[in-house]
Design an enzyme around this catalytic site. Structure first.
Site, PDB file in Angstrom:
ATOM      1  CG  ASP A  91      45.502  47.058  43.015  1.00 41.62           C
ATOM      2  OD1 ASP A  91      45.908  46.136  43.821  1.00 41.62           O
ATOM      3  OD2 ASP A  91      44.677  46.836  42.078  1.00 41.62           O
ATOM      4  CD  GLU A 150      49.771  45.177  44.047  1.00 40.57           C
ATOM      5  OE1 GLU A 150      50.061  43.970  43.906  1.00 40.57           O
ATOM      6  OE2 GLU A 150      49.181  45.904  43.184  1.00 40.57           O
TER       7      GLU A 150
HETATM    8  C1  GLC Z   1      46.895  43.469  42.829  1.00 41.79           C
HETATM    9  C2  GLC Z   1      46.054  42.939  43.603  1.00 41.79           C
HETATM   10  C3  GLC Z   1      45.458  41.687  43.094  1.00 41.79           C
HETATM   11  C4  GLC Z   1      44.587  42.144  41.869  1.00 41.79           C
HETATM   12  C5  GLC Z   1      45.352  43.149  40.923  1.00 41.79           C
HETATM   13  C6  GLC Z   1      44.645  43.828  39.950  1.00 41.79           C
HETATM   14  O1  GLC Z   1      48.144  43.179  42.408  1.00 41.79           O
HETATM   15  O2  GLC Z   1      46.900  42.376  44.793  1.00 41.79           O
HETATM   16  O3  GLC Z   1      44.850  40.749  43.712  1.00 41.79           O
HETATM   17  O4  GLC Z   1      44.354  40.868  40.947  1.00 41.79           O
HETATM   18  O5  GLC Z   1      45.963  44.098  41.730  1.00 41.79           O
HETATM   19  O6  GLC Z   1      43.691  44.644  40.538  1.00 41.79           O
END
Ligand code: GLC
Length: 645
Positions: free
Chosen positions: A274, A316
């Site tokens: 993430d 991500e």
């Molecule tokens: C990623 C997640 C999102 C979250 C962010 C901070 O982008 O998908 O939902 O708000 O990280 O953790």
């Protein structure tokens, strides 16, 4: 020939030899990465030993069933690239109530042949507002409402028995403000204060802010939060209660490694890194995609390959394509990094095409993408739990005669239903008028106009809306990579405005597209003619065809085919062993035509229509595609292929 199911015994000399071989392979990779990251650490070898030691200990602690997976996937590194990989994404609580409840619903996932399940909000998050679970309080505890760590292990085993891989988030960029490390820092521990980025006054924060964007400009403006007990400004990229970790401190790297190893040994198969783009800060930059963020991912890849080679890393990184490919290892060093990354460009391009009724911009943007390396690939998605940011580059927009800013504004307005002819029912997220930025939320069905059509009882509009939903899923399933179904899209679930009544959620419009699974409505997937049945059936068809066609496996190359009628988005895939695939998608609500020889020009001598023959008609002008029609062709007649230039 039916082979008996594989078994594996206790730890043996062979197991030790395997781990030893992996240590020998990866240690020389890790050392220079650590040197590059931690130039001021005097004893790099001690750090190296500490990290490798953690990996080896984790390898030895792996349950036999997981060690068997390590062997199987090491033997077959393309295991996640098969056309039979089908992903499903859900909040665990919204899908099954508890982890046991999720296990009780696995038959539903079997109907969709799901082989990859991403569950969200599984680890224990802070109470109250927690950014949908992305403010983790304890990485070694499951959300008590969901169950226990052993429930997680049990669920992973059950999934593995059905051939399903489990993906969980590794929220690596930040912890909750209430995490033990932050509590210790507040209690005066200098060691733990150094886990975070804390500044005594505004001097440094102001220097950084000069070039930092805001991720949540409405909910959480600015990137620093003053903490009374610390008497300092803490780096908080996201919400004020999410404290960014300081990866310039090798202790943080080591702590997060241990978290990863524990998750891997619980049975997690895919770690979603993430916010990986944010892990390294540099003054004078936007503090995203810094070279060190890649080195960190590479260190983790290597250390995980020692401990648990069955486990994949998924980036991500919702960033521009030129910044994205490096997470898959495509950079000048060509080093192993993540196995998977989200294909944000495809997702944005599809929604952009549907709004415009024209695929020229999508064709330009996707054509410009460099190929993924053979050992890595995309996860494709139509929607996820986050907002859609309108990542249209100025250069791509200008190539088709529009401006980037103008098109981005058009998309934001179109999808919040504020544009002539809009079919969509989305809402704005994080509007930032200064930056000319507005993102969009809404379920896939709502953005396609399904809810609007149902509310106005307009059958024609409903048919068009359902075709849009099928088209967007169809292109996504027809692209190389793991297709992800976001929970509820397979039933055309509409927006859910209940979040507005919950103070912990009301300011975050992403909750509009995170409805709980209405199982009574899901039962209607068996009622012929219902909306749920029409969509579920269409998704099942995509899945059945994909699984039956090895030519749809990832690997090989993808080319965008251009046609005079720019309503047609079309792409050619060439798999080195399984043949060619051509997809045609008419993104407009009118018929579209391409030349009759389009397939032979793409090198297909004996194409078979595997999907959408009713959408296709031969006319005197060429191949005619129905409004929002989609056709898939496979040509595997000639076996192994020579790539076309
Ligand atoms: C990623 C997640 C999102 C979250 C962010 C901070 O982008 O998908 O939902 O708000 O990280 O953790």
């Amino acid at each position: 020939m039916n082979l008996p199911p594989p078994t594996i015994g206790d730890w043996s000399a062979e197991s030790a030899a395997r781990v030893d071989a992996r240590v020998r392979l990866w240690t020389p990779v890790v050392r220079p990465l650590l040197e590059a990251l931690y130039a001021d650490v005097a004893d790099i070898d001690a750090l190296l030993q500490r990290l490798i030691g953690s990996s080896v200990a984790a390898a030895r602690a792996r349950r036999p069933a997981l060690r068997l997976l390590d062997i199987e996937r090491d033997t077959d590194p393309a295991w996640f690239q098969r056309s039979s990989m089908i992903g499903y994404v859900a909040y665990a609580d919204l899908f099954g109530g508890t982890l046991k409840g999720v296990a009780d619903r696995l038959d539903y996932l079997d109907e969709l042949h799901v082989s990859y399940l991403h569950l969200m909000k599984v680890l224990r998050a802070r109470d109250g507002a927690n950014d949908g679970g992305y403010a983790v309080l304890d990485y070694r505890d499951v959300d008590p409402e969901l169950g226990t760590w052993s429930d997680l292990e049990f669920l992973a085993d059950q999934l593995h028995d059905r051939g399903v891989s489990l993906c969980l988030d590794l929220v690596m960029n930040h912890t909750a403000r209430e995490h033990e490390w932050a509590e210790l820092a507040r209690a005066g521990s200098a060691t733990h204060r150094a886990y975070y980025l804390v500044f005594p006054d505004r001097t440094e924060p102001d220097r950084y802010e000069a070039t930092l964007p805001e991720v949540f400009p409405e909910m959480a403006p600015g990137n620093f939060t003053f903490d009374d007990q610390l008497q300092g400004w803490v780096w908080t990229t996201f919400n004020t209660y999410q404290w960014d970790l300081n990866y310039a401190n090798p202790d943080v790297l080591a702590e997060m490694l241990q978290v990863m190893l524990d998750m891997a040994n619980a049975g997690v198969d895919v770690l979603r890194l993430d916010a990986v783009a944010f892990t390294w800060k540099r003054v004078g930059t936007n503090c995203q995609n810094q070279p060190e963020a890649h080195l960190i991912a590479q260190v983790y890849r290597a250390l995980l390959a020692i401990a648990a080679p069955a486990v994949l890393l998924k980036a991500e990184a919702i960033v521009a394509p030129s910044d994205l490919l490096p997470y898959l290892g495509v950079h000048h060093l060509e080093r192993a990094e993540c196995h998977l990354a989200y294909h944000n460009q495809l997702m944005v391009s599809l929604w952009s095409s549907l709004a415009a009724g024209d695929a020229a911009l999508a064709s330009v943007a996707l054509d410009a993408l460099p190929p993924t390396p053979p050992s890595a690939g995309w996860v494709n998605y139509a929607r996820c739990h986050d907002d859609i940011g309108w990542a249209i580059s100025d250069a791509d927009a200008e190539a088709v005669g529009v401006t980037g800013a103008g098109h981005r504004e058009f998309l934001a307005r179109f999808y919040r239903g504020d544009f002539y002819g809009s079919f969509a029912d989305g809402v704005a997220f994080s509007s930032n008028p200064d930056a000319g930025d507005e993102r969009t939320c809404g379920t896939a069905a709502a953005l396609c106009g399904v809810g609007n059509a149902l509310r106005s009882a307009d059958e024609v509009a409903l048919e068009l809306a359902l075709r849009r939903l099928q088209l967007i899923y169809g292109v996504m399933f027809g692209f190389p990579g793991v297709p992800l179904i976001y929970m509820g899209d397979e039933l055309a679930l509409d927006n859910d405005r209940a979040y507005l009544d919950d103070p912990a959620k009301a300011d975050d419009s992403r909750w509009i597209h995170r409805p709980a699974m209405p199982w009574d409505l899901a039962a209607r997937r068996h009622v012929a003619g219902s909306v749920e049945h029409r969509v579920f059936d269409a998704v099942q068809r995509l899945i059945d065809i994909r699984r039956a066609e090895p030519a749809m496996s990832a690997g090989g190359s993808t080319h965008i085919l251009r046609h005079t009628d720019t309503a047609v988005f079309s792409w050619l895939r060439q798999h080195p062993r399984h043949g060619r695939f051509v997809g045609l998608a008419n993104v407009a609500a009118r018929e579209a035509t391409i030349p009759a020889d389009a397939l032979s020009t793409a090198g297909c001598s004996r194409p078979r229509v595997v999907l959408g023959d009713h959408d296709l008609r031969m006319s005197s002008e060429g191949l005619r595609l129905a409004p929002y029609g989609m056709v898939w062709f496979v040509d595997d007649a000639d076996g192994a292929l020579q790539p076309t230039s």
